[in-house]
Every structure is written in structure tokens, then in C-alpha cells.
Design a protein around this motif. Structure first.
Motif, PDB file in Angstrom:
ATOM      1  N   MET A 137       0.839  -1.190   0.000  1.00  0.00           N
ATOM      2  CA  MET A 137       0.000   0.000   0.000  1.00  0.00           C
ATOM      3  C   MET A 137       0.881   1.249   0.000  1.00  0.00           C
ATOM      4  SD  MET A 137      -1.392  -0.203   3.955  1.00  0.00           S
ATOM      5  CE  MET A 137      -1.409  -2.002   3.996  1.00  0.00           C
ATOM      6  N   HIS A 138       0.263   2.383  -0.191  1.00  0.00           N
ATOM      7  CA  HIS A 138       0.977   3.658  -0.230  1.00  0.00           C
ATOM      8  C   HIS A 138       0.797   4.345   1.118  1.00  0.00           C
ATOM      9  CE1 HIS A 138       1.340   7.918  -2.173  1.00  0.00           C
ATOM     10  NE2 HIS A 138       2.292   7.664  -1.311  1.00  0.00           N
ATOM     11  N   ILE A 139       1.902   4.568   1.824  1.00  0.00           N
ATOM     12  CA  ILE A 139       1.865   5.097   3.179  1.00  0.00           C
ATOM     13  C   ILE A 139       2.569   6.447   3.232  1.00  0.00           C
ATOM     14  CG2 ILE A 139       2.536   4.700   5.580  1.00  0.00           C
ATOM     15  CD1 ILE A 139       2.449   1.681   4.964  1.00  0.00           C
ATOM     16  N   LEU A 172       9.262   0.095   6.105  1.00  0.00           N
ATOM     17  CA  LEU A 172       8.032  -0.059   5.325  1.00  0.00           C
ATOM     18  C   LEU A 172       8.341  -0.409   3.868  1.00  0.00           C
ATOM     19  CD1 LEU A 172       6.030   2.935   6.822  1.00  0.00           C
ATOM     20  CD2 LEU A 172       5.558   0.499   7.165  1.00  0.00           C
ATOM     21  N   ARG A 173       9.411   0.161   3.322  1.00  0.00           N
ATOM     22  CA  ARG A 173       9.779  -0.201   1.941  1.00  0.00           C
ATOM     23  C   ARG A 173      10.228  -1.649   1.865  1.00  0.00           C
ATOM     24  NH1 ARG A 173      12.212   5.221   2.099  1.00  0.00           N
ATOM     25  NH2 ARG A 173      10.880   6.617   0.883  1.00  0.00           N
ATOM     26  N   HIS A 207       5.920  -1.685   0.713  1.00  0.00           N
ATOM     27  CA  HIS A 207       5.020  -0.544   0.664  1.00  0.00           C
ATOM     28  C   HIS A 207       5.711   0.618  -0.052  1.00  0.00           C
ATOM     29  CE1 HIS A 207       2.284  -2.627   3.262  1.00  0.00           C
ATOM     30  NE2 HIS A 207       3.154  -2.676   4.257  1.00  0.00           N
ATOM     31  N   THR A 208       4.918   1.472  -0.646  1.00  0.00           N
ATOM     32  CA  THR A 208       5.423   2.728  -1.186  1.00  0.00           C
ATOM     33  C   THR A 208       5.319   3.772  -0.091  1.00  0.00           C
ATOM     34  OG1 THR A 208       4.675   2.179  -3.421  1.00  0.00           O
ATOM     35  CG2 THR A 208       5.101   4.498  -2.949  1.00  0.00           C
ATOM     36  N   CYS A 227      -2.707   8.280  -0.919  1.00  0.00           N
ATOM     37  CA  CYS A 227      -2.160   7.410   0.118  1.00  0.00           C
ATOM     38  C   CYS A 227      -3.262   6.562   0.746  1.00  0.00           C
ATOM     39  CB  CYS A 227      -1.417   8.225   1.178  1.00  0.00           C
ATOM     40  SG  CYS A 227      -2.347   9.572   1.903  1.00  0.00           S
ATOM     41  N   ASP A 244      -2.039  -2.756   8.995  1.00  0.00           N
ATOM     42  CA  ASP A 244      -2.889  -3.742   8.314  1.00  0.00           C
ATOM     43  C   ASP A 244      -4.324  -3.683   8.824  1.00  0.00           C
ATOM     44  OD1 ASP A 244      -0.795  -4.613   6.777  1.00  0.00           O
ATOM     45  OD2 ASP A 244      -0.320  -6.341   8.039  1.00  0.00           O
ATOM     46  N   TYR A 260      -6.071  -0.673   7.425  1.00  0.00           N
ATOM     47  CA  TYR A 260      -6.338  -0.863   6.003  1.00  0.00           C
ATOM     48  C   TYR A 260      -7.544  -1.764   5.794  1.00  0.00           C
ATOM     49  CZ  TYR A 260      -4.979  -1.052   1.084  1.00  0.00           C
ATOM     50  OH  TYR A 260      -4.942  -0.929  -0.273  1.00  0.00           O
ATOM     51  N   LEU A 271      -6.370  -4.559  -2.257  1.00  0.00           N
ATOM     52  CA  LEU A 271      -4.958  -4.920  -2.206  1.00  0.00           C
ATOM     53  C   LEU A 271      -4.701  -6.282  -2.834  1.00  0.00           C
ATOM     54  CD1 LEU A 271      -2.090  -4.313  -1.134  1.00  0.00           C
ATOM     55  CD2 LEU A 271      -2.755  -5.500   0.965  1.00  0.00           C
TER      56      LEU A 271
END
Length: 226
Positions: free
Chosen positions: A1-3, A20-21, A25-26, A45, A113, A116, A125
Motif C-alpha cells: 500500500m501507499h503510506i 516499510l519499503r 510498501h510505497t 495514500c 494492516d 487498512y 490490495l
């Protein structure tokens, strides 16, 4: 996901970004409240990690502003303030969850999570993104067109995923840079043109319908329109 991570402590921000990467995740990083509010308004985001004590605009005011604008992106507040009154204040301003520093990274991931899933986006997702005969399996990070596997780099996958999440939506170079590369890239760079060219060569070459479109002077999109 994009955070989106809004955190002024460079050590914490860098730690969160790397971690996170590593979880695929982005991540976008904002170092103050003003920059964070701007990114929260302009980027797509999925979850916002928001420090309370920020220069410019503090986390409480920032969260209140987003909720006042009817922006419902899940917000997880991160702070060293651990009293009951502090937690209540954070939740009352519109935050969805509250985590005190220091925290275990595994707990942070679990809370992200949970937010989300709670926001109703988890099915997105794990579902397939489809534009015409182009299919992106986000769970396997696998792309096929007309049944043929397409090998893409991590950056190419991230850019294609963003475009395919909202077919027909026009993305400027600046927005693509912000969402895929983060906030520190030079907006005058030609990296977007280079990657669009690579994607077009891999996705559209040999097909009658060209999916990746350039709108001159405005940006890029993906759709099946001729």
C-alpha cells in the motif's frame, strides 16, 4: 500500500521509511506539518502515519483539518505522549489509532494492516487490477497482457500499479514522482519520461490497442480508449 509518513525526527522517519519499503510498501516522507498536509491532500495514500509534535502545523490540527475537508484516509498517530488524556485528544481529533513511542515495528505493521482492512480497502490490495487485456496481480506482483508474462522492475511495477488503480485518471509528472519516488526528487527530471517509455515498450509493443497514453503538457494515464 501507499503510506504517507509525517515525522520531523529524521532518525524515526528514516527508520520507518526503510522498514516499510522492505515490506513492499510505497512510502512518502514529510518532515513538517505543512508539507505533510500538502501531501495528504495531493497524493493517493492508503494510510497516514502522523507524529503529534510537528513544526508548522501539529498533528492534532493537521488531522482535524483533513477530517474537516472530509478526507477519510486512515490516520495512525505516533507520539511520545502516553497519558490517557493525550490518547483521547488524538482520537477525538479524528485519528483512527494511536501508538506511543518507542514501539515494536511488528506492532506498527499489524496496526497498519488493521486500519487498512477496517477502511474496506483490503480487498483492493489482493484483487486483480485489469485494464483491457492487461492484468496486474497485486498479491503476486505479476503482470500479464493477453496471457503473456511481462517482466518489470520494482519502479516500473509501482508506476504501473498506480496508473491501473484508477484507469483513465490523468497523472502529472509531479504526482508520479511524488507517489512512486517520494518527495525529494527534482520535478524537472526526465525520469518519468524514461520510465513511461520503458513501460510502453513492455506493455504496448505488439498490441493493436495502446493502453498507456500521453496527454501533451498534462501527464499520463492508462485506459482502453483509442
Amino acid at each position: 500500500m501507499h503510506i504517507l509518513v509525517i515525522e520531523d525526527d529524521s532518525r524515526v522517519a528514516d527508520f520507518l521509511g526503510r522498514g516499510l519499503r522492505a515490506e513492499r510498501h510505497t512510502v512518502q516522507l514529510a518532515r513538517n506539518g505543512i508539507e505533510g498536509l500538502s501531501l495528504a491532500r495531493s497524493s493517493e495514500c492508503d494510510v497516514i502515519l502522523l507524529d503529534v509534535m510537528l513544526p508548522g502545523i501539529d498533528g492534532i490540527e493537521l488531522c482535524q483539518t483533513l477530517r474537516g475537508e472530509r478526507r477519510n484516509t486512515p490516520v495512525l498517530m505516533l507520539t511520545a505522549l502516553a497519558t490517557v488524556e493525550d490518547r483521547v485528544s488524538g482520537l477525538r481529533c479524528g485519528a483512527d489509532d494511536y501508538l506511543t513511542k518507542p514501539f515494536a515495528f511488528d506492532e506498527l505493521l499489524a496496526r497498519i494492516d488493521a486500519l487498512y482492512r477496517r477502511s474496506g480497502q483490503q480487498t483492493e490490495l489482493v484483487s486483480l487490477l485489469t485494464v483491457g487485456d492487461l492484468v496486474f496481480d497485486r498479491e503476486k506482483m505479476r503482470v500479464e497482457r493477453a496471457g503473456r508474462f511481462i517482466s518489470l522492475t520494482a519502479r516500473e511495477l509501482a508506476m504501473l500499479e498506480l496508473l491501473m488503480r484508477y484507469p483513465g485518471r490523468l497523472y502529472s509528472r509531479e504526482r508520479l514522482l511524488s507517489n512512486v519516488w517520494g518527495v525529494n526528487e527534482d520535478p524537472l527530471t526526465n525520469v518519468i519520461d524514461v520510465y513511461i517509455s520503458r513501460l510502453r515498450a513492455k506493455v504496448d509493443t505488439g498490441h493493436a490497442v495502446q493502453l498507456i497514453k500521453t496527454v501533451r503538457g498534462l501527464g499520463y494515464k492508462i485506459d482502453t480508449d483509442s
